[in-house]
Design an enzyme around this catalytic site. Structure first.
Site, PDB file in Angstrom:
ATOM      1  N   GLU A 154       0.793  -1.227   0.000  1.00  0.00           N
ATOM      2  CA  GLU A 154       0.000   0.000   0.000  1.00  0.00           C
ATOM      3  C   GLU A 154       0.830   1.283   0.000  1.00  0.00           C
ATOM      4  O   GLU A 154       0.646   2.155   0.864  1.00  0.00           O
ATOM      5  CB  GLU A 154      -0.971  -0.025   1.203  1.00  0.00           C
ATOM      6  CG  GLU A 154      -1.870  -1.263   1.161  1.00  0.00           C
ATOM      7  CD  GLU A 154      -2.871  -1.354   2.309  1.00  0.00           C
ATOM      8  OE1 GLU A 154      -2.800  -0.519   3.224  1.00  0.00           O
ATOM      9  OE2 GLU A 154      -3.727  -2.253   2.274  1.00  0.00           O
ATOM     10  N   ASN A 195       2.355  -4.272  -3.598  1.00  0.00           N
ATOM     11  CA  ASN A 195       0.969  -4.711  -3.435  1.00  0.00           C
ATOM     12  C   ASN A 195       0.109  -3.523  -3.018  1.00  0.00           C
ATOM     13  O   ASN A 195       0.537  -2.705  -2.197  1.00  0.00           O
ATOM     14  CB  ASN A 195       0.976  -5.771  -2.316  1.00  0.00           C
ATOM     15  CG  ASN A 195      -0.307  -6.560  -2.187  1.00  0.00           C
ATOM     16  OD1 ASN A 195      -0.833  -7.055  -3.175  1.00  0.00           O
ATOM     17  ND2 ASN A 195      -0.804  -6.698  -0.958  1.00  0.00           N
ATOM     18  N   HIS A 231     -10.020  -6.331  -2.748  1.00  0.00           N
ATOM     19  CA  HIS A 231     -11.084  -6.322  -1.726  1.00  0.00           C
ATOM     20  C   HIS A 231     -12.295  -5.688  -2.413  1.00  0.00           C
ATOM     21  O   HIS A 231     -12.395  -4.469  -2.507  1.00  0.00           O
ATOM     22  CB  HIS A 231     -10.644  -5.515  -0.497  1.00  0.00           C
ATOM     23  CG  HIS A 231      -9.516  -6.171   0.232  1.00  0.00           C
ATOM     24  ND1 HIS A 231      -9.653  -7.383   0.873  1.00  0.00           N
ATOM     25  CD2 HIS A 231      -8.224  -5.796   0.411  1.00  0.00           C
ATOM     26  CE1 HIS A 231      -8.501  -7.727   1.413  1.00  0.00           C
ATOM     27  NE2 HIS A 231      -7.621  -6.783   1.147  1.00  0.00           N
ATOM     28  N   GLU A 259      -5.486 -10.575  -2.314  1.00  0.00           N
ATOM     29  CA  GLU A 259      -6.296 -10.539  -1.084  1.00  0.00           C
ATOM     30  C   GLU A 259      -7.783 -10.550  -1.416  1.00  0.00           C
ATOM     31  O   GLU A 259      -8.581  -9.830  -0.800  1.00  0.00           O
ATOM     32  CB  GLU A 259      -5.955  -9.287  -0.255  1.00  0.00           C
ATOM     33  CG  GLU A 259      -4.474  -9.172   0.085  1.00  0.00           C
ATOM     34  CD  GLU A 259      -4.140  -8.003   1.005  1.00  0.00           C
ATOM     35  OE1 GLU A 259      -5.059  -7.432   1.622  1.00  0.00           O
ATOM     36  OE2 GLU A 259      -2.944  -7.670   1.100  1.00  0.00           O
ATOM     37  N   ASP A 261     -11.510 -10.753  -1.621  1.00  0.00           N
ATOM     38  CA  ASP A 261     -12.776 -11.056  -0.940  1.00  0.00           C
ATOM     39  C   ASP A 261     -13.852 -10.192  -1.591  1.00  0.00           C
ATOM     40  O   ASP A 261     -13.547  -9.183  -2.234  1.00  0.00           O
ATOM     41  CB  ASP A 261     -12.726 -10.903   0.596  1.00  0.00           C
ATOM     42  CG  ASP A 261     -12.108  -9.623   1.092  1.00  0.00           C
ATOM     43  OD1 ASP A 261     -12.160  -8.603   0.366  1.00  0.00           O
ATOM     44  OD2 ASP A 261     -11.584  -9.617   2.213  1.00  0.00           O
TER      45      ASP A 261
HETATM   46  C1  XIL Z   1      -6.015  -7.298   7.769  1.00  0.00           C
HETATM   47  C2  XIL Z   1      -6.157  -8.569   8.579  1.00  0.00           C
HETATM   48  O1  XIL Z   1      -6.911  -9.512   7.863  1.00  0.00           O
HETATM   49  C3  XIL Z   1      -6.840  -8.270   9.889  1.00  0.00           C
HETATM   50  O2  XIL Z   1      -6.870  -9.415  10.725  1.00  0.00           O
HETATM   51  C4  XIL Z   1      -6.101  -7.138  10.609  1.00  0.00           C
HETATM   52  O3  XIL Z   1      -6.807  -6.788  11.774  1.00  0.00           O
HETATM   53  C5  XIL Z   1      -5.973  -5.949   9.711  1.00  0.00           C
HETATM   54  O4  XIL Z   1      -5.357  -6.315   8.509  1.00  0.00           O
HETATM   55  N1  XIL Z   1      -4.888  -5.064   3.335  1.00  0.00           N
HETATM   56  C6  XIL Z   1      -3.819  -5.812   3.725  1.00  0.00           C
HETATM   57  C7  XIL Z   1      -3.946  -6.814   4.785  1.00  0.00           C
HETATM   58  O5  XIL Z   1      -2.743  -5.733   3.078  1.00  0.00           O
HETATM   59  O6  XIL Z   1      -2.780  -6.986   5.521  1.00  0.00           O
HETATM   60  C8  XIL Z   1      -5.090  -6.477   5.715  1.00  0.00           C
HETATM   61  O7  XIL Z   1      -5.256  -7.568   6.614  1.00  0.00           O
HETATM   62  C9  XIL Z   1      -6.354  -6.215   4.931  1.00  0.00           C
HETATM   63  C10 XIL Z   1      -6.163  -5.051   3.990  1.00  0.00           C
END
Ligand code: XIL
Length: 448
Positions: A154, A195, A231, A259, A261
């Site tokens: 990020e 990322n 996400h 990641e 979802d």
């Molecule tokens: C999230 C985890 O899933 C949670 O358990 C934690 O509380 C916060 O972070 N982007 C990312 C991940 O790169 O590391 C994050 O993971 C979600 C958003």
């Protein structure tokens, strides 16, 4: 490219692992289906939950694991100089015991930092050393055991400019290059990724990422891949996802969905879950379509282990399994998309040969190709031997060659396809010096 070819060779091997009765290829574990298509299917996991049914599903279904939190700076070095690798070690050991790859996540991020880093007052030089020392320590500890490292997570603001994090604000963009160089030196075998989120569509933020990666590559910074967190929101898979992945791949780097979802407003309904199935399928399809897309990682495989409800109040049900480890429609969406591509049926053809006229020293023949199968015939090749020295002088509706007594005649573009029950004919003129006995060894082969 080579990876995809090798993967195709493993297709048969993957499918021999299918359960024996009544099973289709889509019943194979996601990890095998993905392998056979040349990508990996991974999941984020919570190290502390890797026992019982959770561990069974994680180990059986996924070819790659990412520690959800255990490799973050705040987890591994909560107090300056005191490292705690327990959680990270547990995930890596689990992966190795289950023949899985590990996506290391993450070496440098503005979030989940230890308070001693965020609360400290650092000169630029001190902060730079702190950062590269951290990268060296962590990447070095797992040297040779990590498939991909999210070296920098990020780095960008929403408008695609450098995020004014403690690192960006103090060090400018140069911290990114430093982190990658330190990671390469510490673990030369790992593929090194940058990322980010909201870079999935073509837009201001992904344009910023594109420009950043281009600049880094131009400076010789060892960036191997770009991760797209994905996400996503139900019904909002970006239409430009595949185009976006491809433009990064065209820069000469790998890409991955890191990641994934797909969240919805709770409660989940059948209609929403059906939409989610289509959305998951579409993301996996985008990765499959881009040769340099290494794989797809879901950010938690069960709704009981998802960060969404905590971070997006009222939203959830974002993963492929429900809270009770029962696969949701999204699971079938992923499996169905990864299912082996069945090659088209080869078709069946038969051939007849007829002399339509003959005169002293010459003759005309017509050859008819028939599709005797139930699927369309996609191309055909007819072969025969002329037994008495006959020679073809001119042919039509075919590409024909003769070598000695052996003749090969293939389709042209316009008559390659023959429907089931249909036929097509070609002809030729020939010369002869004696009789005109019919051909021997007359065969038709589909394709060619
Ligand atoms: C999230 C985890 O899933 C949670 O358990 C934690 O509380 C916060 O972070 N982007 C990312 C991940 O790169 O590391 C994050 O993971 C979600 C958003």
């Amino acid at each position: 490219m080579l990876r995809r070819l090798i993967a195709a060779a493993f297709l048969a091997a993957a499918l021999t692992t299918l359960p024996a009765t009544g099973a289709s290829a889509a019943d194979a574990p996601l990890r095998d289906l993905a392998d056979a298509r040349g990508i990996y299917l991974g999941t984020a996991v919570t190290g502390g939950r890797l026992t019982g049914g959770y561990a069974d599903v994680a180990g059986a279904q996924f070819g790659s694991v990412t520690p959800g939190n255990e490799m973050k700076w705040g987890s591994v070095e909560p107090t300056r100089g005191t490292f705690d690798w327990t959680g990270a070690d547990r995930v890596v050991a689990f992966a190795e015991a289950h023949g899985q790859r590990v996506r290391g996540h993450t070496l440098v991020w503005h979030s989940q930092l230890p308070s001693w880093v965020t609360d400290g007052t650092w000169t630029a030089d001190r902060l730079r050393t702190l950062l590269t020392d951290h990268v060296t320590a962590e990447a070095g500890r797992y040297k040779g055991r990590i498939d991909h490292w999210d070296v920098v997570n990020e780095p960008l603001a929403d408008d695609g400019t450098l995020r004014r994090s403690v690192f960006g604000a103090t060090l400018g963009e140069s911290y990114i290059a430093d982190a990658f160089r330190a990671a390469r030196a510490a673990d030369p075998a790992a593929r090194l990724y940058v990322n980010d989120y909201s870079t999935d569509a073509v837009g201001a933020k992904s344009d910023g990422m594109y420009a950043l990666v281009k600049r880094l590559l131009a400076q010789g910074v060892p960036v191997d891949g770009v991760g797209f967190q994905a996400h996503l929101v139900l019904g909002q898979v970006p239409a430009s996802l595949e185009t976006n992945l491809r433009r990064f791949a065209d820069l000469g780097v790998d890409v991955a969905i890191t990641e994934l979802d797909i969240r919805m407003t709770l409660p989940a309904t059948d209609a929403k879950l059906a939409r989610q199935k289509a959305d998951y399928a579409s993301v996996v399809r985008s990765c499959l379509a881009v040769t340099r897309c290494a794989g797809v990682t879901v950010w938690g495989f069960t709704d009981s282990d998802s960060w969404i409800p905590d971070f997006f109040p009222g939203q959830g049900a974002a993963t492929p399994y429900d809270e009770n480890l029962v696969p949701k429609p999204a699971y079938a969406g992923i499996a169905g998309t990864l299912a082996p591509v069945t090659p088209p049926a080869p078709g069946v053809c038969s051939v007849t040969y007829a002399v339509t006229s003959q005169w002293t020293g010459g003759f005309t023949a017509q050859v008819t190709v028939r599709n005797t199968g139930t699927a369309p015939l996609n191309g055909w090749t007819v072969r025969w031997t002329q037994p008495a020295g006959q020679r073809v002088t001119q042919a039509w509706n075919t590409a024909l060659t003769q070598t000695g007594a052996d003749v090969t005649a293939s389709h042209l573009a316009y008559n390659a396809t023959v429907p089931p029950g249909g036929s097509t004919a070609f002809g030729f003129n020939g010369v002869r010096s004696g009789g005109n006995p019919p051909p021997t060894a007359l065969t038709c082969t589909p394709g060619g």
